[in-house]
Every structure is written in structure tokens, then in C-alpha cells.
Design an enzyme around this catalytic site. Structure first.
Site, PDB file in Angstrom:
ATOM      1  N   LYS A  72      18.831  -6.341 -16.911  1.00 26.79           N
ATOM      2  CA  LYS A  72      18.247  -6.073 -15.599  1.00 26.79           C
ATOM      3  C   LYS A  72      17.796  -7.345 -14.889  1.00 26.79           C
ATOM      4  CE  LYS A  72      18.750  -1.642 -15.235  1.00 26.79           C
ATOM      5  NZ  LYS A  72      19.769  -1.150 -14.276  1.00 26.79           N
TER       6      LYS A  72
ATOM      7  N   TYR B 108      17.922  -4.105 -22.474  1.00 32.17           N
ATOM      8  CA  TYR B 108      17.825  -3.558 -21.121  1.00 32.17           C
ATOM      9  C   TYR B 108      17.175  -4.574 -20.170  1.00 32.17           C
ATOM     10  CZ  TYR B 108      16.563  -0.023 -17.554  1.00 32.17           C
ATOM     11  OH  TYR B 108      16.402   0.701 -16.405  1.00 32.17           O
TER      12      TYR B 108
END
Length: 297
Positions: free
Chosen positions: A158, A154
Site C-alpha cells: 500500500k 499489505y
């Protein structure tokens, strides 16, 4: 602030943050395209907007499927003839420590967050260039900016979105395409098992969405990383320290270690305008007379 006659696509808008973003932009007068994997979820939010007097359509489809994204954009252009705002909000979690994480889960998260945003942005980019107007919001995270245990996939995705934003903002500037990142903290399905009950109550997703409205407006900045949660807003920056000239030689690595405090000293650090700022500074420090940057297209 008004968004009358602006057309906005919000991905992953069938619930949570995306739904709040859709409702907020509709409140300012934007025509809303509610995208979600589930047709029922997307239509429910679109119907909610219409019941409140706004204009909205539902477009089900995965942001990872280029054909589905292109079909959505074509349908929007057929209906309204323009696309002014894109909010790349769709996302998933597959949290595990890196030692226990399957590569398939790493790739899936990167595919949805990063490549999903790439697919949607690419699909609207020429439209925005032709109309010489566009507002694009990438959804980044403090997990990417600063790291969080168990979120290597993640966080990588991001932070990649920040790099994408930085370059697209430069390339879109002369077309009045402003590209920014939003780093939200909100109580959603993605954070339900992570935060306390009190925190979840304070982190109402609706308190994040005014940031999306601001980044979607005519007065929006560009190349900003807006952090939002519980009604609090701040900006994150990627900075460059002044550093020092070390040079080469057999003991260069040792000198880096010895002078680490000076190299890392954040006094007078800057937020570079272009990536080549680093190279210009390094060449100047090394004594180069010409540190100009070659032009690009």
C-alpha cells in the site's frame, strides 16, 4: 458534478468497496466497466447498474495477469473508444505477524495490490496520454501510511502505491492525467473479523465512494492522499522537516543522536513538490551555489 460520457474501469468491483464505487460513478453518469475475478459477481453488479438506467459491462479477469488486463482494455476500447477513469481497487489480505508470514504470502499480496495496479495503469496510460485526459485512483491504506501489526505485506504494497502515485502524477501532469490515492476505512470482507459490530455499521462502504467520485471528476486534485471512512474525509501528507547541517567526521553519527530533536522538529515542515527537493535542501545546507535539478523526460 457530472461524469457523463466518461468511461470508468473499477477493479475488484464484484462486491464491497468496488461495487459501491461502481454504483457511485454510475450515479454521476459514467459508463462502468466492472472488473472482478468472478464473472458472476462482476455481471451481477453490471446488471444492477443497468437496471438503474446506467451503462455497464462486466469484465472478469485477474489484475495480476497482463494478458487478461490487456484483453479487458481492448474490449472497452472496442465498445466505447476511450477510457477516462481507472480505480485500482482489487485487493486481498494474508495477515500474519512478520515472524510467522510465508514469503509466498508476502509476494502474493504485493503482486495483487501493487503489480495489479501497475498492470492496469500501464494498460490505460498511453490511451489517456493520447486523449490528454485521465483520472487514476490508487487504493492505499493507513496500514501502509502508518503501519498495522500483522500487515507487513499489505502495508508494504500500500505504501508502494503512494510512491507510484507521486511519480505518475508528475509524469501525467501535462496530459491532464491526475493520479491520487484513496485510503479507505470500510466494512468489507477484508475487515469483517477485525472491527466491532458498531464500527462495521458506521463504516458503510458507500460512505467512502463519494471520495472516489471527487477524485474522478474534472475538478480532481492530483497527488493527493484522501483518507475516507464513516463519512469523514481527510488528507495525509508525506512531509520533510527543515533539519540541520551535521556534516561529516568521525563523530557525525554521535552528533545526529545528540541533535535528533532538532532534526526531527516538524515546525515548518513541507510537502515536497519533487523528490529532488530533499537533495536541493541538503546541497544548499552544505553550501552549494548551484542546486538546480537536471531536466528529465
Amino acid at each position: 458534478m457530472k461524469l457523463d460520457d466518461r468511461v470508468a474501469i473499477i477493479t475488484g468491483a464484484g462486491g464491497g468497496l468496488g461495487r459501491c464505487h461502481a454504483l457511485e460513478l454510475a450515479r454521476y453518469g459514467a459508463k462502468i466497466v466492472v472488473n472482478d475475478l468472478g464473472e458472476d459477481s462482476a455481471e451481477k453488479v453490471a446488471a444492477e447498474i443497468r437496471e438503474q438506467g446506467g451503462e455497464a459491462i462486466a469484465c472478469a479477469g485477474s489484475v495480476t495477469d497482463e494478458d487478461q488486463v490487456q484483453s479487458m482494455v481492448a474490449a472497452v476500447m472496442d465498445k466505447w473508444g476511450r477510457i477516462d477513469i481507472l480505480v485500482n481497487n482489487a485487493g486481498i489480505l494474508r495477515d500474519r505477524s512478520f515472524a510467522k508470514m510465508d514469503i509466498s504470502d508476502f509476494c502474493l499480496v504485493v503482486d495483487v495490490h501493487l503489480m495489479g495496479a501497475v498492470n492496469c495503469t500501464k494498460a490505460v496510460w498511453e490511451i489517456m496520454r493520447a486523449q490528454r485526459y485521465g483520472r487514476i485512483v490508487m487504493t492505499t491504506s493507513s496500514s501502509g501510511l502508518y503501519g498495522n501489526f500483522g500487515q507487513a505485506n499489505y502495508g508494504a504494497a500500500k505504501m508502494a502505491l503512494v510512491g507510484l502515485m507521486q511519480t505518475l502524477a508528475i509524469e501525467g501532469e501535462k496530459y491532464d492525467i491526475r493520479v491520487n490515492c484513496l485510503a479507505p476505512t470500510a466494512a468489507t470482507q477484508m475487515t469483517g473479523g477485525v472491527l466491532s459490530k458498531e464500527a462495521l455499521e458506521l463504516l458503510d462502504p458507500a460512505l467512502v465512494s463519494p471520495g472516489v467520485a471527487a477524485l474522478s471528476s474534472d475538478a480532481a486534485p492530483t497527488r493527493a492522499i484522501l483518507c475516507a471512512g464513516a463519512g469523514h474525509f481527510a488528507c495525509a501528507n508525506i512531509t520533510l522537516t527543515d533539519g540541520m547541517f551535521i556534516g561529516g567526521g568521525e563523530d557525525a553519527a554521535e552528533r545526529i543522536v545528540d541533535h535528533w530533536e532538532e532534526i526531527a522538529d516538524r515546525t515548518d515542515d513541507i510537502t515536497p513538490r519533487f523528490g529532488f527537493t530533499q537533495g536541493q535542501r541538503e546541497l544548499k545546507s552544505a553550501g552549494a551555489d548551484d542546486v538546480s535539478m537536471a531536466g528529465g523526460s
